[in-house]
Structure formats: C-alpha cells, structure tokens
Design an enzyme around this catalytic site. Structure first.
Site, PDB file in Angstrom:
ATOM      1  N   ARG A  28       0.826  -1.215   0.000  1.00  0.00           N
ATOM      2  CA  ARG A  28       0.000   0.000   0.000  1.00  0.00           C
ATOM      3  C   ARG A  28       0.862   1.268   0.000  1.00  0.00           C
ATOM      4  O   ARG A  28       0.497   2.273   0.592  1.00  0.00           O
ATOM      5  CB  ARG A  28      -0.960   0.031   1.192  1.00  0.00           C
ATOM      6  CG  ARG A  28      -2.046  -1.041   1.154  1.00  0.00           C
ATOM      7  CD  ARG A  28      -3.198  -0.667   2.098  1.00  0.00           C
ATOM      8  NE  ARG A  28      -4.028  -1.837   2.392  1.00  0.00           N
ATOM      9  CZ  ARG A  28      -4.272  -2.293   3.617  1.00  0.00           C
ATOM     10  NH1 ARG A  28      -3.765  -1.690   4.679  1.00  0.00           N
ATOM     11  NH2 ARG A  28      -5.046  -3.348   3.780  1.00  0.00           N
ATOM     12  N   ARG A  32      -3.385   6.416   1.321  1.00  0.00           N
ATOM     13  CA  ARG A  32      -3.942   7.577   2.012  1.00  0.00           C
ATOM     14  C   ARG A  32      -2.971   8.301   2.935  1.00  0.00           C
ATOM     15  O   ARG A  32      -3.252   9.427   3.348  1.00  0.00           O
ATOM     16  CB  ARG A  32      -5.182   7.139   2.812  1.00  0.00           C
ATOM     17  CG  ARG A  32      -6.390   6.831   1.937  1.00  0.00           C
ATOM     18  CD  ARG A  32      -7.538   6.328   2.783  1.00  0.00           C
ATOM     19  NE  ARG A  32      -7.273   4.981   3.296  1.00  0.00           N
ATOM     20  CZ  ARG A  32      -7.994   4.378   4.233  1.00  0.00           C
ATOM     21  NH1 ARG A  32      -9.008   5.023   4.790  1.00  0.00           N
ATOM     22  NH2 ARG A  32      -7.712   3.156   4.627  1.00  0.00           N
ATOM     23  N   ARG A  41      -7.079  11.448  -5.391  1.00  0.00           N
ATOM     24  CA  ARG A  41      -8.351  10.747  -5.169  1.00  0.00           C
ATOM     25  C   ARG A  41      -9.506  11.740  -5.121  1.00  0.00           C
ATOM     26  O   ARG A  41     -10.596  11.460  -5.654  1.00  0.00           O
ATOM     27  CB  ARG A  41      -8.289   9.926  -3.889  1.00  0.00           C
ATOM     28  CG  ARG A  41      -9.605   9.233  -3.572  1.00  0.00           C
ATOM     29  CD  ARG A  41      -9.474   8.201  -2.498  1.00  0.00           C
ATOM     30  NE  ARG A  41     -10.766   7.696  -2.074  1.00  0.00           N
ATOM     31  CZ  ARG A  41     -10.940   6.652  -1.263  1.00  0.00           C
ATOM     32  NH1 ARG A  41      -9.900   5.999  -0.810  1.00  0.00           N
ATOM     33  NH2 ARG A  41     -12.150   6.269  -0.923  1.00  0.00           N
ATOM     34  N   ASP A  78      -7.211  -2.655  -6.958  1.00  0.00           N
ATOM     35  CA  ASP A  78      -7.848  -3.254  -5.789  1.00  0.00           C
ATOM     36  C   ASP A  78      -7.959  -4.747  -6.013  1.00  0.00           C
ATOM     37  O   ASP A  78      -8.092  -5.209  -7.160  1.00  0.00           O
ATOM     38  CB  ASP A  78      -9.239  -2.650  -5.564  1.00  0.00           C
ATOM     39  CG  ASP A  78      -9.814  -3.064  -4.216  1.00  0.00           C
ATOM     40  OD1 ASP A  78      -9.456  -2.434  -3.208  1.00  0.00           O
ATOM     41  OD2 ASP A  78     -10.591  -4.037  -4.176  1.00  0.00           O
ATOM     42  N   TYR A 155     -15.038 -12.312   0.270  1.00  0.00           N
ATOM     43  CA  TYR A 155     -15.851 -11.122   0.057  1.00  0.00           C
ATOM     44  C   TYR A 155     -17.082 -11.415  -0.801  1.00  0.00           C
ATOM     45  O   TYR A 155     -18.159 -10.873  -0.564  1.00  0.00           O
ATOM     46  CB  TYR A 155     -15.011 -10.033  -0.609  1.00  0.00           C
ATOM     47  CG  TYR A 155     -13.971  -9.426   0.297  1.00  0.00           C
ATOM     48  CD1 TYR A 155     -14.327  -8.468   1.239  1.00  0.00           C
ATOM     49  CD2 TYR A 155     -12.649  -9.814   0.220  1.00  0.00           C
ATOM     50  CE1 TYR A 155     -13.381  -7.903   2.080  1.00  0.00           C
ATOM     51  CE2 TYR A 155     -11.688  -9.261   1.052  1.00  0.00           C
ATOM     52  CZ  TYR A 155     -12.059  -8.306   1.977  1.00  0.00           C
ATOM     53  OH  TYR A 155     -11.118  -7.751   2.812  1.00  0.00           O
TER      54      TYR A 155
END
Length: 356
Positions: A28, A32, A41, A78, A155
C-alpha cells in the site's frame, strides 16, 4: 518491452542473487498516508473512479517513487476488481469498506460466474499497467497483483468485510463441492488476470491471500493453498507470465511456509508474527522472503523505526533473497517522513550487512 532496468535489486533478490543492499518496497505504498494521493483521489471523485482511470492510477503508482528510493512499483488497483468484473456490483461505502450488491450464496449464483474478459471488463487495469510501465522508463520493476481465490471468495460470499467470513466457511463444511466450484472459477480468473498483466508489462506478480490465515491447517491446504498452486501452475504454462517471479502472501499462515514454497513461487510474503530466521529455515533457501516489519512501527519515532528495521534484517542475516517490506499494508496515519526514515535505513544497513 525490453528496456534495461536501472534498478533490478528487487528482481535479483527474487532470483536469490546477491544484491548491493536490501531492496525495499511497501505494501500500500501508494495510499492515504500521502497527501498527494489524497489530492488525486479527491480529483477522481471516488476510489473506484481513481482505480478505473489508467492515467490517474499511473499518477498515484508513481507518487511514492518521487518521495522515496523504493526498489519496486506496484500497480495501483484493488484486489476485488475480478469479482467486480463478474457482475457482483462492487461499491465502497464511506468508512465501511467494500460491499457487493449481489453476493454469491447458491449453486445457481456460482453457475452464472465465468472468467472475465481481460481486455473487456478489465481493460482499464491492463491499460494502467501499460501506462505505468511506459512512464517508469525502466526506473524500477513493476509488480502486478491479484487477490487469492480464497480471499476473493470471502468477500463474494459474505458480500462485505467480516471478522470471520463464517458464511463461506459454512459453505466449505456443508457444501464443499459448491465451494470448490467457486474457487476453481476464481483460480482460472486470477491466473488469466495475472497473465494479462504480464502481457501488458508487469515484471513480477503477487497474490494477496489476506484471509488464508483464518483457516485451520487442513482447510487451508484444501481451500486456499490448493488454488494458489493452481494459479502458479497456470502462470508457468503461460507464454507471457512463465518467466515472471510470483510472490505469495498468506497473512497469518506462517505455519504453512514450507508448503507454500513447494508451489513453485519465487518468493513468500511474511507477516510480523514470525521471526525471519525461523521463516528462512522453514523454506530452506528455496524461495526469497519478503517482510516483515510490523506496520505499527512506522507510527513510532525515527530511532525506533531504525532499530526495528535493523532487527528484521539481522534476523534474516547476510543471505541472498530478502526483500524488506512491512508485514501488512501501511496504515493511513503514518507520517510520510517516517517512511523515508525506513527506506533510507534499510538501504544503509543493508550495505553494512553486505560489507559494501
């Protein structure tokens, strides 16, 4: 693509070759914690809009390389792009993580699934790989990736994140043939997805088995490892992917490192709950190891970051085949300056270890 890499430490380490210092990249690393990522973003409007725009995906992929002397870039995307392309209606609710509008719960649901068109529904990912590879100009290698079949199934069946993904576990116990049918179509999809990334220009491939460690030993081998093995074997049979190193990362499954090394992968990601010396003994020099600093260390002070980084490297020792990384993804609260401290210390101490 045949340009000469200016920095091939990462690939050399995956081949168990000597390097002048320890290579490092961070899971990652485009995310963020970087203010420039948050700005991009915001321009995109949403996470999915960002991920589905090849130029913006390229922009955020390259952002950490402008700040830090990293030894690899990783595609910004992703893990849930594949099930999204299967028509399950992926969305990201603010503060709640991924959700699927159409979870997979019955055999009829599974029967509808097929391998997505890699240059159709998933063309935006391949376009991003092509753009990123071009813009890198051989600076460092580009890593492509996918979620593992088991993690994607978690998921898809639950419909969202979960602490235990008990719905899929119940399917494995009560309807194992149905679970295997789902995992097989996912393994074929993941293999095709990674092969397409290889054809588009990825130079290494990684499989994130984020939830493999939630399984007991026998179920892990049956429902997770078996299908990662299927993916690795399919990649080795693919003209574009067969020469590319594959890294498997099964969080919480450190008791299975030896079996994971038997899959034919080039490297294994290791989380922070195992000592690298023990991990190296478990794989007996067959594969490279990637890891394994606790991501929370990056929230401490610079001296602690340097000390803990050296401890990880001392644990591995002066042996080929170590790629420094975190034991999981970097968290949003981390100060970018702390990442620079880590990267610089890994390179400096790596040279000390190797006497260069």
């Amino acid at each position: 693509m045949t340009e000469i890499l200016k920095n091939d430490r990462f690939l050399r380490a995956l081949r168990m070759e000597a390097t002048d210092t320890t290579p490092i990249w961070v899971m990652r690393q485009a995310g963020r914690y970087l203010p420039e990522y948050r700005a991009t973003r915001a321009r995109a409007g949403s996470f999915m809009a960002l991920a589905q725009n090849p130029e913006l995906a390229c922009e955020v992929t390259l952002q950490p390389l402008e700040r830090f002397e990293l030894d690899a870039a990783i595609l910004f995307s992703d893990i849930l792009t594949v099930p999204d392309a299967m028509g399950l209606g992926l969305s990201f609710a603010q503060g709640e993580g991924p959700q699927f509008a159409h979870p997979v719960r019955t055999k009829a649901d599974i029967d509808k699934l097929g391998v997505p068109d890699m240059e159709g529904e998933l063309r935006y990912v391949m376009d991003a790989v092509r753009v990123i590879r071009k813009e890198l100009h051989g600076r460092v290698p580009l890593i492509g990736f996918s979620g593992s079949p088991w993690t994607l199934a978690c998921y898809m069946v639950e419909g969202h994140g979960s602490r235990d993904f008990a719905t899929l576990k119940a399917m494995c116990w009560n309807e194992p043939a149905m679970a295997h049918q789902l995992l097989d179509v996912l393994a074929r999809s993941v293999a095709a997805y990674l092969a397409a990334q290889a054809a588009a220009g990825a130079q290494a491939l990684m499989i994130f088995d984020t939830w493999g460690g939630m399984l007991g030993p026998a179920p892990y081998r049956e429902f997770s490892l078996r299908y990662m093995q299927q993916v690795v074997e399919a990649l080795k049979a693919d003209a574009h992917a067969r020469e590319l190193p594959v890294i498997l990362f099964s969080k919480g499954a450190d008791g299975h490192l030896s079996a994971m090394a038997d899959t034919g992968c080039a490297g294994l990601g290791v989380d922070w709950t195992v000592d690298l010396a023990d991990a190296r003994r478990a794989v007996n020099g067959r594969v490279a190891l990637q890891g394994n600093l606790d991501p929370a260390v990056l929230r401490s002070n610079p001296d602690t970051i340097r000390r803990e980084a050296r401890a990880v490297m001392d644990s591995y020792g002066n042996h080929p085949g170590h790629i420094f990384n975190l034991g999981h993804g970097i968290t949003p609260e981390v100060e970018p300056d702390h990442v620079k401290v880590l990267v610089d210390e890994v390179h400096a101490y790596g040279r000390t270890i190797r006497g260069s």
